[in-house]
Write an enzyme that holds these catalytic residues in place. Structure first.
Site, PDB file in Angstrom:
ATOM      1  N   LYS A  87     -15.539 -51.038  17.706  1.00  6.66           N
ATOM      2  CA  LYS A  87     -16.636 -50.051  17.636  1.00  6.66           C
ATOM      3  C   LYS A  87     -17.434 -50.242  16.350  1.00  6.66           C
ATOM      4  CE  LYS A  87     -15.603 -45.758  16.001  1.00  6.66           C
ATOM      5  NZ  LYS A  87     -16.441 -45.254  14.909  1.00  6.66           N
ATOM      6  N   ASN A  88     -16.711 -50.338  15.226  1.00  5.43           N
ATOM      7  CA  ASN A  88     -17.402 -50.329  13.936  1.00  5.43           C
ATOM      8  C   ASN A  88     -18.084 -51.646  13.615  1.00  5.43           C
ATOM      9  OD1 ASN A  88     -16.764 -47.700  13.679  1.00  5.43           O
ATOM     10  ND2 ASN A  88     -15.047 -48.008  12.250  1.00  5.43           N
ATOM     11  N   ARG A 142     -23.013 -40.713  13.233  1.00  6.78           N
ATOM     12  CA  ARG A 142     -23.346 -41.032  11.859  1.00  6.78           C
ATOM     13  C   ARG A 142     -23.730 -42.505  11.658  1.00  6.78           C
ATOM     14  NH1 ARG A 142     -22.087 -38.422   7.366  1.00  6.78           N
ATOM     15  NH2 ARG A 142     -22.529 -39.832   5.691  1.00  6.78           N
ATOM     16  N   ASP A 171     -19.319 -34.436   7.670  1.00  2.00           N
ATOM     17  CA  ASP A 171     -18.687 -34.338   8.981  1.00  2.00           C
ATOM     18  C   ASP A 171     -17.210 -34.022   8.823  1.00  2.00           C
ATOM     19  OD1 ASP A 171     -17.445 -36.724   8.431  1.00  2.00           O
ATOM     20  OD2 ASP A 171     -18.710 -37.906   9.744  1.00  2.00           O
ATOM     21  N   ASP A 207      -8.604 -45.328   8.750  1.00  2.00           N
ATOM     22  CA  ASP A 207      -8.676 -44.991  10.174  1.00  2.00           C
ATOM     23  C   ASP A 207      -7.303 -44.973  10.844  1.00  2.00           C
ATOM     24  OD1 ASP A 207     -11.393 -44.704  10.014  1.00  2.00           O
ATOM     25  OD2 ASP A 207     -11.837 -46.734  10.698  1.00  2.00           O
TER      26      ASP A 207
HETATM   27  N1  EPU Z   1     -19.562 -43.099   0.031  1.00  2.00           N
HETATM   28  C1  EPU Z   1     -20.361 -42.501  -0.917  1.00  2.00           C
HETATM   29  N2  EPU Z   1     -21.663 -42.909  -1.003  1.00  2.00           N
HETATM   30  C2  EPU Z   1     -22.197 -43.853  -0.198  1.00  2.00           C
HETATM   31  C3  EPU Z   1     -21.385 -44.446   0.787  1.00  2.00           C
HETATM   32  C4  EPU Z   1     -20.057 -44.054   0.869  1.00  2.00           C
HETATM   33  O1  EPU Z   1     -19.929 -41.646  -1.681  1.00  2.00           O
HETATM   34  O2  EPU Z   1     -23.383 -44.175  -0.336  1.00  2.00           O
HETATM   35  C5  EPU Z   1     -18.151 -42.696   0.122  1.00  2.00           C
HETATM   36  C6  EPU Z   1     -17.848 -41.958   1.407  1.00  2.00           C
HETATM   37  O3  EPU Z   1     -18.160 -40.585   1.295  1.00  2.00           O
HETATM   38  C7  EPU Z   1     -16.384 -42.221   1.571  1.00  2.00           C
HETATM   39  C8  EPU Z   1     -16.197 -43.631   0.989  1.00  2.00           C
HETATM   40  O4  EPU Z   1     -17.347 -43.860   0.186  1.00  2.00           O
HETATM   41  O5  EPU Z   1     -15.651 -41.311   0.800  1.00  2.00           O
HETATM   42  C9  EPU Z   1     -16.048 -44.733   2.014  1.00  2.00           C
HETATM   43  O6  EPU Z   1     -17.150 -44.716   2.897  1.00  2.00           O
HETATM   44  P1  EPU Z   1     -17.710 -46.017   3.636  1.00  2.00           P
HETATM   45  O7  EPU Z   1     -19.172 -46.096   3.364  1.00  2.00           O
HETATM   46  O8  EPU Z   1     -16.877 -47.208   3.305  1.00  2.00           O
HETATM   47  O9  EPU Z   1     -17.470 -45.642   5.148  1.00  2.00           O
HETATM   48  P2  EPU Z   1     -18.519 -45.587   6.342  1.00  2.00           P
HETATM   49  O10 EPU Z   1     -19.342 -46.805   6.351  1.00  2.00           O
HETATM   50  O11 EPU Z   1     -19.199 -44.264   6.352  1.00  2.00           O
HETATM   51  C10 EPU Z   1     -16.946 -46.843   8.010  1.00  2.00           C
HETATM   52  C11 EPU Z   1     -16.383 -46.565   9.373  1.00  2.00           C
HETATM   53  C12 EPU Z   1     -15.312 -45.490   9.291  1.00  2.00           C
HETATM   54  C13 EPU Z   1     -14.233 -45.977   8.344  1.00  2.00           C
HETATM   55  C14 EPU Z   1     -14.837 -46.320   6.980  1.00  2.00           C
HETATM   56  C15 EPU Z   1     -13.858 -46.898   5.991  1.00  2.00           C
HETATM   57  C16 EPU Z   1     -18.240 -46.998  10.820  1.00  2.00           C
HETATM   58  C17 EPU Z   1     -19.210 -46.483  11.792  1.00  2.00           C
HETATM   59  N3  EPU Z   1     -17.431 -46.129  10.267  1.00  2.00           N
HETATM   60  O12 EPU Z   1     -17.533 -45.619   7.581  1.00  2.00           O
HETATM   61  O13 EPU Z   1     -14.760 -45.364  10.603  1.00  2.00           O
HETATM   62  O14 EPU Z   1     -13.273 -44.965   8.201  1.00  2.00           O
HETATM   63  O15 EPU Z   1     -15.904 -47.275   7.146  1.00  2.00           O
HETATM   64  O16 EPU Z   1     -13.288 -48.049   6.491  1.00  2.00           O
HETATM   65  O17 EPU Z   1     -18.180 -48.188  10.576  1.00  2.00           O
HETATM   66  C18 EPU Z   1     -13.987 -44.237  12.517  1.00  2.00           C
HETATM   67  O18 EPU Z   1     -14.134 -45.277  13.144  1.00  2.00           O
HETATM   68  O19 EPU Z   1     -13.385 -43.245  13.006  1.00  2.00           O
HETATM   69  C19 EPU Z   1     -14.503 -44.134  11.156  1.00  2.00           C
HETATM   70  C20 EPU Z   1     -14.667 -42.973  10.532  1.00  2.00           C
END
Ligand code: EPU
Length: 429
Positions: A22-23, A94, A118, A307
């Site tokens: 998915k991701n 998101r 969220d 995850d």
């Molecule tokens: N963060 C910030 N500022 C930013 C970006 C991130 O503070 O500009 C923080 C977030 O709040 C969080 C941490 O950094 O505390 C990690 O966030 P990250 O950006 O790495 O995660 P994401 O891109 O929002 C993706 C996956 C998530 C997965 C995370 C970590 C997708 C669509 N989502 O989220 O997957 O948990 O990486 O590996 O790719 C899921 O599939 O259920 C899911 C939540």
């Protein structure tokens, strides 16, 4: 509303093949915006989030065909796509934010609704915005929309991330491939899904060095071409089935992913007494006796994935001994712990730590899953509980897992969906 009705039962046995992640698939769909013409993606999961991303791309002017049976998505991108991603879709998913980088690069402007917090945390976008600013865009929030403008195009620059954010790395990468000059992303996320995106961009004609490492060097090009790409296997779905096998003390072959993408998780399971037999395209997981619990600390790849943390909670709730699970990525990701307590687990949460003492068996109860992984983990907990557990949150599971309950049934589980009337009471505050 629907919920899962889960009969606690015996071990899961059989074989599961996971499809594309998915991701990764969602970001590859966004990356299609970078090239005019038809991009073909294969092994795309049949999940709600893919349908939402397809709708978003359609509203940006693309034509999207999803052959669900074949797992193929074809995206035709026009010369001039629209550049606005509405709140309605961004709040539903998101990952819509991943069109920010490609649209800024392609159109010189992107306005993408700010998703807000969220169920798993506040999830800032500061690193996405700062990265695009470093590449010369002006970025501001206007009436709930993050607006990035670069009318004269983006310009490559060094970008050092405070934290290896998956989403920020991907957005900056997708912007940098069409920027003038060289961008270096330091402390980049190394998740296999980020590497998959980089590989597709390279096939499209992008110049990227350091794929899979924490230092990405990107030399911008004028134009990219659409490609035919197969999505990397879903390591999180694979991990889900591995934990399901271990928790039910079953025997399950999980195919369709690269076990090297779950090295850390496999080591933990093996250390706990679970037998994991590696194969080129997956693993066989057997768990003939009660395993020992293990400590978990979630970290960016190659660490233990956040995850899979809810599944580790379920595992430790049932394993022999005490364990501490530490969540380092998302501040609100311990919802599963309080619901597990309803199932009789001995679990206490203190800040970003959960302390568990394993119990032989859980005791069925109605529970609520608050996000994709929490809801899936609670269904698996229900399989190891005495009696019938009901799990709300079917919609969350459908966002991330194709045929979740059908897959469990194919492994011998008794899991059904049932319709329930909405309860006319407000939840406790
Ligand atoms: N963060 C910030 N500022 C930013 C970006 C991130 O503070 O500009 C923080 C977030 O709040 C969080 C941490 O950094 O505390 C990690 O966030 P990250 O950006 O790495 O995660 P994401 O891109 O929002 C993706 C996956 C998530 C997965 C995370 C970590 C997708 C669509 N989502 O989220 O997957 O948990 O990486 O590996 O790719 C899921 O599939 O259920 C899911 C939540």
């Amino acid at each position: 509303m629907e919920r899962f009705r889960v009969h606690g039962g015996g071990p899961l046995t059989g074989e599961v093949t996971v499809v594309g992640a998915k991701n990764s698939a969602l970001k590859l769909m966004a990356a299609a915006l970078l090239a005019v013409g038809r991009t073909t993606l294969r092994r795309v999961p049949d999940i709600l989030d893919v349908a939402i991303m397809a709708e978003l791309l359609r509203r940006l002017g693309c034509t999207v065909d999803h052959d669900v049976a074949a797992g193929v998505v074809q995206i035709d991108v026009p010369e001039r796509p629209d550049h606005r991603a509405d709140y309605e879709l961004v709040r539903a998913m998101r990952a819509s934010i991943s069109v920010l980088g490609p649209l800024t690069a392609r159109c010189g402007i992107a306005d993408v609704a700010v998703p807000g917090g969220d169920a798993i945390g506040s999830r800032g976008l500061d690193m996405h915005a700062d990265g695009l600013t470093r590449l010369g865009a002006t970025v501001h929030v206007d009436h709930g929309y993050l607006v990035a403008e670069a009318p004269d195009g983006l310009v490559g620059a060094p970008v050092s991330l405070d934290f290896p954010s998956v989403g920020a790395t991907e957005n900056i990468l997708m912007a940098a491939v069409l920027a003038r000059g060289t961008t270096v992303i330091e402390n980049a996320a190394r998740e296999p899904e980020v590497a998959d995106l980089a590989r597709m961009l390279v096939a499209m004609g992008a110049e990227i060095e350091g794929v899979g490492s924490s230092s990405l060097i990107i030399t911008g090009v004028d134009r990219l071409s659409p490609v035919d790409h197969e999505v990397v296997g879903d390591r999180i779905a694979a991990g889900t089935w591995m934990f399901a096998a271990a928790v039910t003390r079953g025997d399950v072959v999980v195919r369709g992913f690269d076990p090297r993408h779950l090295e850390f998780v496999i080591d933990k399971l093996v250390g706990a007494g679970v037998v994991v037999d590696r194969r080129p395209d997956g693993v066989r997981v057997t768990c003939p006796r009660r395993p020992r619990s293990f400590d978990v600390m979630t970290l960016p790849f190659p660490g233990f994935p956040t995850d899979l943390q809810p599944f580790a909670l379920v595992f430790d709730a049932l394993a022999e001994g005490s364990a501490m699970v530490t969540e380092n990525l998302f501040e609100a990701r311990f919802h599963t712990a309080s619901e597990l307590a309803r199932l009789g687990a001995d679990v206490r949460v203190d800040g970003h730590h959960a302390l568990l003492r394993g119990r032989e068996r859980l005791s069925a109860a109605p529970v609520v899953g608050s996000d994709i992984r929490a809801a899936a983990a609670l269904v698996i907990a229900g399989l190891a509980a005495d009696g019938v557990t009901t799990v709300e949150g079917v919609g969350h599971v459908d966002r991330g897992y194709p045929s979740f309950d059908a897959t469990l049934r194919s492994l011998g589980a008794d899991v059904r969906r049932e319709r329930v009337e909405e309860v006319p009471f407000a939840p406790a505050t």
